[in-house]
Design a protein around this motif. Sequence first.
Motif, PDB file in Angstrom:
ATOM      1  N   ILE A 192       0.834  -1.204   0.000  1.00  0.00           N
ATOM      2  CA  ILE A 192       0.000   0.000   0.000  1.00  0.00           C
ATOM      3  C   ILE A 192       0.869   1.255   0.000  1.00  0.00           C
ATOM      4  O   ILE A 192       0.668   2.172  -0.805  1.00  0.00           O
ATOM      5  N   THR A 193       1.849   1.288   0.889  1.00  0.00           N
ATOM      6  CA  THR A 193       2.703   2.466   1.015  1.00  0.00           C
ATOM      7  C   THR A 193       3.473   2.746  -0.273  1.00  0.00           C
ATOM      8  O   THR A 193       3.583   3.892  -0.708  1.00  0.00           O
ATOM      9  N   ILE A 245       0.644   3.683  -3.461  1.00  0.00           N
ATOM     10  CA  ILE A 245      -0.567   4.491  -3.354  1.00  0.00           C
ATOM     11  C   ILE A 245      -0.519   5.773  -4.184  1.00  0.00           C
ATOM     12  O   ILE A 245      -1.541   6.203  -4.733  1.00  0.00           O
ATOM     13  N   ALA A 268      -4.450  -0.392  -2.084  1.00  0.00           N
ATOM     14  CA  ALA A 268      -3.843   0.895  -2.424  1.00  0.00           C
ATOM     15  C   ALA A 268      -4.725   1.658  -3.412  1.00  0.00           C
ATOM     16  O   ALA A 268      -4.946   2.863  -3.267  1.00  0.00           O
ATOM     17  N   GLY A 270      -3.630  10.177  -3.326  1.00  0.00           N
ATOM     18  CA  GLY A 270      -2.570   9.227  -3.012  1.00  0.00           C
ATOM     19  C   GLY A 270      -1.519   9.823  -2.094  1.00  0.00           C
ATOM     20  O   GLY A 270      -1.036   9.170  -1.166  1.00  0.00           O
ATOM     21  N   ASN A 295       0.212   7.113   5.958  1.00  0.00           N
ATOM     22  CA  ASN A 295       0.873   5.811   6.127  1.00  0.00           C
ATOM     23  C   ASN A 295       2.311   5.964   6.605  1.00  0.00           C
ATOM     24  O   ASN A 295       2.780   5.209   7.468  1.00  0.00           O
TER      25      ASN A 295
END
Length: 475
Positions: A67-68, A71, A122, A403, A410
């Motif tokens: 995800i990090t 995104i 994400a 994002g 995050n």
Amino acid sequence: MSDNAPSPETAPRSLSQGGALASLALSMLLASLGTSIANVGLPTLVLAFGASFQQVQWVVLAYLLTITALIVSVGRLGDLLGRRRLLLAGLALFTLASLLCALAPTLGTLIAARALQGGGAAIMMALTLALVGETVSQARTGSAMGLLGTLSAVGTALGPSLGGVLIAGFGWQAMFLVCVPLGGLAWALGYRYVPGDRQALSWVRGAFDPLGTVLLVLSLLAYGLAMTLGRGHFGLLNCGLLLAALVGVGLFVRVEGRVAAPLIRLALFRDGALSTSLATSALVSTVIMVTFVVGPFYLAHGLGLSALAVGLAMSLGPCVSALTGVPAGRVADRLGARPMILAGLGAMLVGCLSLALLPTGLGLGAYLASIVVTTLGYATFQTANNTAVMSDVGAAQRGVISGMLNLSRNLGLISGASLMGAVFAATTGDLATASAEAVAGGMQVTFAVAAGLIATALLAALACQRFWRPMASPL
């Protein structure tokens, strides 16, 4: 017909908005549920696969790191290919990956499926915020942002209890299978109600920045690994990864300044409103992570609570967030973002200072009251901050800006878990032998540092004269 009855045109529009918001809210719920529900299953997975905890923790890390790392890039892809189109693809990927997780025959397969699930999450996290602007009017943006924040908090709070019930009744596979019908429902609602992409497909040669994307993904991945490996104890590997992340960011900035269509336009950071929003979001997220890192140790070792009591006390924060989001969004719609952001930061500062100065003799009640104030401020800030940013963003850049907002949050959470955990460990000493007084002292020092970070965020917000004004030019 009654004067209060909806017109034939208004009723379908309200139904369409409600269905679209339901899809976006369910997407946010699933993305947060995907993290918290897996944590509670780690001990079961150790036994199921005969693996060590260090190996099994990659079931969580693979999801978070993916995800990090992705995104911002997927947000940009949404701007180019169409946000509705990519959201549906992300929901489909998340749902399929959830099924693959449940069917995984080996730990390695499960980790790979979790990385795929993180890719879908994400997309869902980046594009839900971006699609709010195309779903509701600007006057209702705060309420919609509050709803998304509420569902994110609900997913975080629901995960441990739901996961525990499912594992006890049906086995570890059930904590992934539960996401399959929910993901299918979110996809169906999105397909039916989320408005079509207003802009034409703009994917042409040179419209996407592959080199910048690769550099950013690798840099974020290196930073995430540096912050998560070793549980806050920095060794040579952590330092090497952190150095690689810094070099990668430097190369990324160099590339973005030269390509015709950069992934992130560096000129965006000249806008005080956006830069301050991202910086304060990262600081606030770093601080809120302290409640999850320090809280369990203080409750168990400092106050001597049982495991059940610790779990119940720890659930208070997410519950407060869940109850705060929608009301905070409605107030932001009426009063504007400025007072709500300042109120949120002010409440967090009061909460952190009270925890830093908390006399141990006051016990659980005083601790929980301070946590309520801190969490209330956090939920208020996040709702208002997201509203302020997304209300001023031009349609062509909503995906990438969404994002970046999610990325700042995050990175704050990851940094908070590592850095603030290290502060707590350094001031407490060996947690296995530390006295209740030492644990309480470590908690106070850690929250004093947290109060300093919140004070910095508040000063930054006040100092930026353009922070509350519409951005000077469309993004």
